[in-house]
Design a protein around this motif. Structure first.
Motif, PDB file in Angstrom:
ATOM      1  N   GLY A   1     -11.157  -7.819   6.747  1.00 40.08           N
ATOM      2  CA  GLY A   1     -11.651  -7.021   5.617  1.00 40.08           C
ATOM      3  C   GLY A   1     -13.143  -6.790   5.699  1.00 40.08           C
ATOM      4  N   SER A   2     -13.897  -7.841   6.025  1.00 42.38           N
ATOM      5  CA  SER A   2     -15.352  -7.721   6.127  1.00 42.38           C
ATOM      6  C   SER A   2     -15.758  -6.792   7.274  1.00 42.38           C
ATOM      7  CB  SER A   2     -15.982  -9.102   6.336  1.00 42.38           C
ATOM      8  OG  SER A   2     -15.753  -9.918   5.220  1.00 42.38           O
ATOM      9  N   ALA A   3     -15.166  -7.001   8.441  1.00 38.04           N
ATOM     10  CA  ALA A   3     -15.525  -6.180   9.611  1.00 38.04           C
ATOM     11  C   ALA A   3     -15.179  -4.711   9.383  1.00 38.04           C
ATOM     12  CB  ALA A   3     -14.821  -6.708  10.861  1.00 38.04           C
TER      13      ALA A   3
ATOM     14  N   THR B   1     -10.077  -8.083  -1.121  1.00 42.60           N
ATOM     15  CA  THR B   1     -11.272  -8.633  -1.764  1.00 42.60           C
ATOM     16  C   THR B   1     -12.466  -8.555  -0.821  1.00 42.60           C
ATOM     17  OG1 THR B   1      -9.924 -10.130  -3.101  1.00 42.60           O
ATOM     18  CG2 THR B   1     -12.250 -10.699  -2.846  1.00 42.60           C
ATOM     19  N   ALA B   2     -12.265  -8.995   0.412  1.00 42.13           N
ATOM     20  CA  ALA B   2     -13.355  -8.947   1.393  1.00 42.13           C
ATOM     21  C   ALA B   2     -13.787  -7.509   1.650  1.00 42.13           C
ATOM     22  CB  ALA B   2     -12.922  -9.622   2.694  1.00 42.13           C
TER      23      ALA B   2
ATOM     24  N   PHE C   1      -0.476 -13.564   6.418  1.00 45.63           N
ATOM     25  CA  PHE C   1      -1.618 -12.706   6.134  1.00 45.63           C
ATOM     26  C   PHE C   1      -1.699 -12.492   4.629  1.00 45.63           C
ATOM     27  CE2 PHE C   1      -3.881  -8.700   5.716  1.00 45.63           C
ATOM     28  CZ  PHE C   1      -4.941  -8.883   6.599  1.00 45.63           C
ATOM     29  N   ASP C   2      -2.850 -12.769   4.047  1.00 47.19           N
ATOM     30  CA  ASP C   2      -3.058 -12.634   2.603  1.00 47.19           C
ATOM     31  C   ASP C   2      -3.718 -11.286   2.312  1.00 47.19           C
ATOM     32  OD1 ASP C   2      -3.664 -12.823  -0.079  1.00 47.19           O
ATOM     33  OD2 ASP C   2      -4.773 -14.699   0.089  1.00 47.19           O
ATOM     34  N   PRO C   3      -2.939 -10.296   1.826  1.00 43.54           N
ATOM     35  CA  PRO C   3      -3.517  -8.970   1.581  1.00 43.54           C
ATOM     36  C   PRO C   3      -4.587  -8.980   0.483  1.00 43.54           C
ATOM     37  CG  PRO C   3      -1.203  -9.020   0.914  1.00 43.54           C
ATOM     38  CD  PRO C   3      -1.510 -10.329   1.541  1.00 43.54           C
ATOM     39  N   LEU C   4      -4.466  -9.885  -0.475  1.00 46.76           N
ATOM     40  CA  LEU C   4      -5.474  -9.951  -1.537  1.00 46.76           C
ATOM     41  C   LEU C   4      -6.823 -10.403  -0.971  1.00 46.76           C
ATOM     42  CD1 LEU C   4      -6.162  -9.587  -4.486  1.00 46.76           C
ATOM     43  CD2 LEU C   4      -5.423 -11.944  -4.889  1.00 46.76           C
TER      44      LEU C   4
ATOM     45  N   ASN D   1     -19.161 -17.037   2.299  1.00 51.37           N
ATOM     46  CA  ASN D   1     -18.656 -17.606   1.053  1.00 51.37           C
ATOM     47  C   ASN D   1     -17.175 -17.292   0.861  1.00 51.37           C
ATOM     48  OD1 ASN D   1     -21.116 -18.725   0.392  1.00 51.37           O
ATOM     49  ND2 ASN D   1     -21.774 -16.958  -0.791  1.00 51.37           N
ATOM     50  N   LEU D   2     -16.759 -16.078   1.172  1.00 50.82           N
ATOM     51  CA  LEU D   2     -15.344 -15.712   1.060  1.00 50.82           C
ATOM     52  C   LEU D   2     -14.495 -16.533   2.026  1.00 50.82           C
ATOM     53  CD1 LEU D   2     -15.609 -11.821   0.744  1.00 50.82           C
ATOM     54  CD2 LEU D   2     -14.812 -13.408  -1.027  1.00 50.82           C
TER      55      LEU D   2
END
Length: 193
Positions: free
Chosen positions: A143-145, A10-11, A3-6, A130-131
């Protein structure tokens, strides 16, 4: 897969900021003053999750959807919402006004459809796509949701605060004006964008 926290942060940050001034945030606020906020939140959140899944899966292909048709349907739904709010304003007592607020499924469906239709090709959906093209899909999706659901919750809390301190008829008229404004805004976007 790690899992990439960055990617998640960002999202979340980009989508949260992009959604704050968005018409669906104002639609959530207006619906929350007239309907049960939790039911509205479930409906908007489900629509946002579906759109995030579509954005993640389809990536940049979303820009190929017929934008004008989507915007025209969205404008019609916002206009319909304005009419419903104004018609509900005919009740003089709180009990009569409470009867105009329907159960879970009608509120959920209304909130879901309003957001589901109006989010097609939206900035947040395109940004998510795009992300996802450059970051891992899972943290981007989460992140987006969560950002979209947070903005909806914030709008509903503000709507709830307003509805407890402002007379119901005033809230209905302001909500109807917001929905009518969103309908006009969406029509302008349809013919100029």
């Amino acid at each position: 897969m790690t899992f990439d926290p960055l990617a998640f942060l960002t999202a979340f940050g980009l989508i949260f900021l992009a959604e704050l001034p968005d018409k669906t945030m104002f639609a959530s606020l207006a619906m929350g003053t007239r309907m049960r906020p939790l039911y509205v939140w479930f409906g908007t959140s489900t629509a946002f999750v579906v759109h995030v899944a579509i954005a993640i899966g389809a990536g940049s292909l979303l820009s190929l959807l017929p934008g004008m048709a989507v915007k025209l349907v969205s404008a019609a739904l916002f206009a319909f919402g304005a009419v419903v709010l104004l018609r509900g304003g005919d009740e003089d007592d709180e009990e009569g006004a409470a009867r105009t607020v329907t159960g879970f499924w009608p509120v959920y469906t209304t909130a879901f459809m309003a957001v589901f239709i109006s989010e097609w090709g939206d900035l947040t959906q395109i940004t998510t796509a795009n992300l996802a093209a450059t970051n891992p899909w899972l943290p981007t999706a989460l992140g987006s949701a969560l950002a979209l659901m947070s903005v909806s919750a914030l709008a509903l809390l503000v709507g709830r605060f307003i509805s407890k301190r402002v007379p119901l008829k005033t809230v209905q008229r302001i909500g109807a004006a917001c929905m009518a404004g969103l309908a006009v805004w969406t029509l302008i976007e349809a013919f100029t964008g």
